[in-house]
Design an enzyme around this catalytic site. Structure first.
Site, PDB file in Angstrom:
ATOM      1  N   HIS A   1      -0.386   4.574  -4.592  1.00  9.73           N
ATOM      2  CA  HIS A   1      -0.275   4.593  -3.352  1.00  9.73           C
ATOM      3  C   HIS A   1       0.239   2.990  -2.763  1.00  9.73           C
ATOM      4  O   HIS A   1       1.139   2.820  -2.208  1.00  9.73           O
ATOM      5  CB  HIS A   1      -1.496   4.812  -2.586  1.00  9.73           C
ATOM      6  CG  HIS A   1      -1.305   5.004  -0.990  1.00  9.73           C
ATOM      7  ND1 HIS A   1      -0.811   6.099  -0.211  1.00  9.73           N
ATOM      8  CD2 HIS A   1      -1.296   3.920  -0.108  1.00  9.73           C
ATOM      9  CE1 HIS A   1      -0.827   5.742   1.045  1.00  9.73           C
ATOM     10  NE2 HIS A   1      -1.140   4.424   1.139  1.00  9.73           N
ATOM     11  N   GLU A   2      -0.811   2.253  -3.238  1.00  8.21           N
ATOM     12  CA  GLU A   2      -0.432   0.622  -2.820  1.00  8.21           C
ATOM     13  C   GLU A   2       0.727   0.073  -3.548  1.00  8.21           C
ATOM     14  O   GLU A   2       1.528  -0.983  -2.514  1.00  8.21           O
ATOM     15  CB  GLU A   2      -1.714  -0.129  -3.037  1.00  8.21           C
ATOM     16  CG  GLU A   2      -3.090   0.386  -2.541  1.00  8.21           C
ATOM     17  CD  GLU A   2      -2.788   0.633  -0.823  1.00  8.21           C
ATOM     18  OE1 GLU A   2      -2.115   0.016  -0.340  1.00  8.21           O
ATOM     19  OE2 GLU A   2      -3.693   1.494  -0.419  1.00  8.21           O
TER      20      GLU A   2
ATOM     21  N   HIS B   1       3.764   0.749  -1.201  1.00 12.11           N
ATOM     22  CA  HIS B   1       3.926   0.018  -0.158  1.00 12.11           C
ATOM     23  C   HIS B   1       4.453  -1.450  -0.621  1.00 12.11           C
ATOM     24  O   HIS B   1       5.405  -2.087   0.022  1.00 12.11           O
ATOM     25  CB  HIS B   1       2.352  -0.197   0.459  1.00 12.11           C
ATOM     26  CG  HIS B   1       1.905   0.450   1.320  1.00 12.11           C
ATOM     27  ND1 HIS B   1       2.663   1.432   2.337  1.00 12.11           N
ATOM     28  CD2 HIS B   1       0.754   1.152   1.523  1.00 12.11           C
ATOM     29  CE1 HIS B   1       1.822   2.172   2.774  1.00 12.11           C
ATOM     30  NE2 HIS B   1       0.513   2.011   2.471  1.00 12.11           N
TER      31      HIS B   1
END
Length: 314
Positions: A270-271, A274
């Protein structure tokens, strides 16, 4: 008989010590989901709606402000417990983003979503709702060009920041505070993004400054986005080309799936999204969905991969 008394006394002391040790050990091994969460204050607000004045509503206002949904021009109203028009509007936007009927009332479904641990990155940035579905024109042989519309749910940061076209290979490194056993799960997450995108990744050499840095931090750690203890915001990362990715060190983390801990690799996937420029997705199956339960594992989703391809026009 007198000689036996000291033995009885020390036996009693030993038994008391064992009992106290058992209690302490039980506390240390208490499952994570029984620990208080920084989001638990929301639970007692269930049923609240516009017009209510209930103790703790100001905490909800701060929560929605943190994730971009609410911004009061007058700070007095930001800190009171009045459920006003602005709060109702913000809550409806939140409900819409997470596919809940936008009633503006704190019903059970909304409470359940609000208290779920999540990424610390906001859903709305500088007034731009990054989770709104994106309309995409496509062509079909039986119609005129660009006449068919499909909807995607990936999103980007405000202004669509991205790595330069010449920068398709990114190096990564780990802060000194990173536990050794957390490194391999992050490496695997980079390998998955490597296989699914035009990016390649490698671990930086000791004398090399990495493009991306992963570390473990707690509470206020100097980046303007403090963590809040167990069960609230569990990690966050910054848009290109900042390169910082932080886990909350106060959470319970696991390498393998564990019902009482957050999965290191899943959160890393997920990160890293980003770090590459993706915002949050409204698709619950997507890795870029903002929320995750303890024990949950996920992989890259078609929505995530399509988002990267559109962002970088590849």
């Amino acid at each position: 008989m007198m000689a036996l008394k000291p033995l009885h006394f020390f036996s009693l002391v030993f038994l008391v010590f064992l009992a106290l040790s058992s209690v302490a050990n039980a506390k240390r091994q208490m499952p994570s989901d029984q620990k208080p969460s920084s989001f638990d204050f929301i639970k007692h607000l269930e049923g609240c709606h516009k017009g209510n004045k209930t103790k703790g509503i100001h905490h909800l206002k701060h929560y929605l402000h943190q994730f971009g949904y609410l911004d009061y021009p007058n700070q007095i109203h930001a800190n009171d417990d009045d459920f006003d028009d602005l709060l109702e509007s913000a809550l409806k936007t939140y409900q819409h983003n997470y596919h809940i009927k936008p009633t503006g009332t704190l019903d059970t479904e909304t409470i359940t979503k609000l208290v779920t641990p999540r990424c610390g990155n906001p859903d709305i940035v500088n007034g731009t709702n990054t989770m709104l579905p994106r309309s995409k024109k496509t062509q079909n042989s039986s119609s005129s060009p660009s006449s068919i519309h499909t909807v995607s749910h990936y999103s980007f940061f405000r202004g669509n920041p991205r790595w330069p076209p010449s920068k398709t290979h990114l190096t990564y490194g780990f802060s000194a505070n990173t536990p050794t056993n957390a490194i391999d799960p992050v490496v695997r997450a980079f390998e998955k993004w490597d296989s699914a995108t035009h990016f390649t990744f490698s671990r930086a050499q000791n004398n090399q400054r990495p493009d991306l840095v992963i570390g473990f931090h707690r509470r206020d750690h100097g980046d303007g986005a403090p963590f809040d203890g167990p069960g609230g915001t569990i990690a966050h990362a910054f848009a290109p080309t900042d390169g910082r990715f932080h886990y909350d060190s106060e959470e319970t983390w696991s390498i393998a799936p564990n019902a009482n801990a957050f999965h290191l690799e899943t959160v890393a996937l997920h990160e890293i999204g980003h770090l590459l420029g993706l915002g949050h997705s409204s698709v619950e199956g997507a890795i870029m969905y903002a929320r995750i339960q303890r024990g949950a594992t996920k992989n890259l989703h078609a929505d995530d991969i399509q988002g990267i391809r559109v962002l970088y026009n590849v």
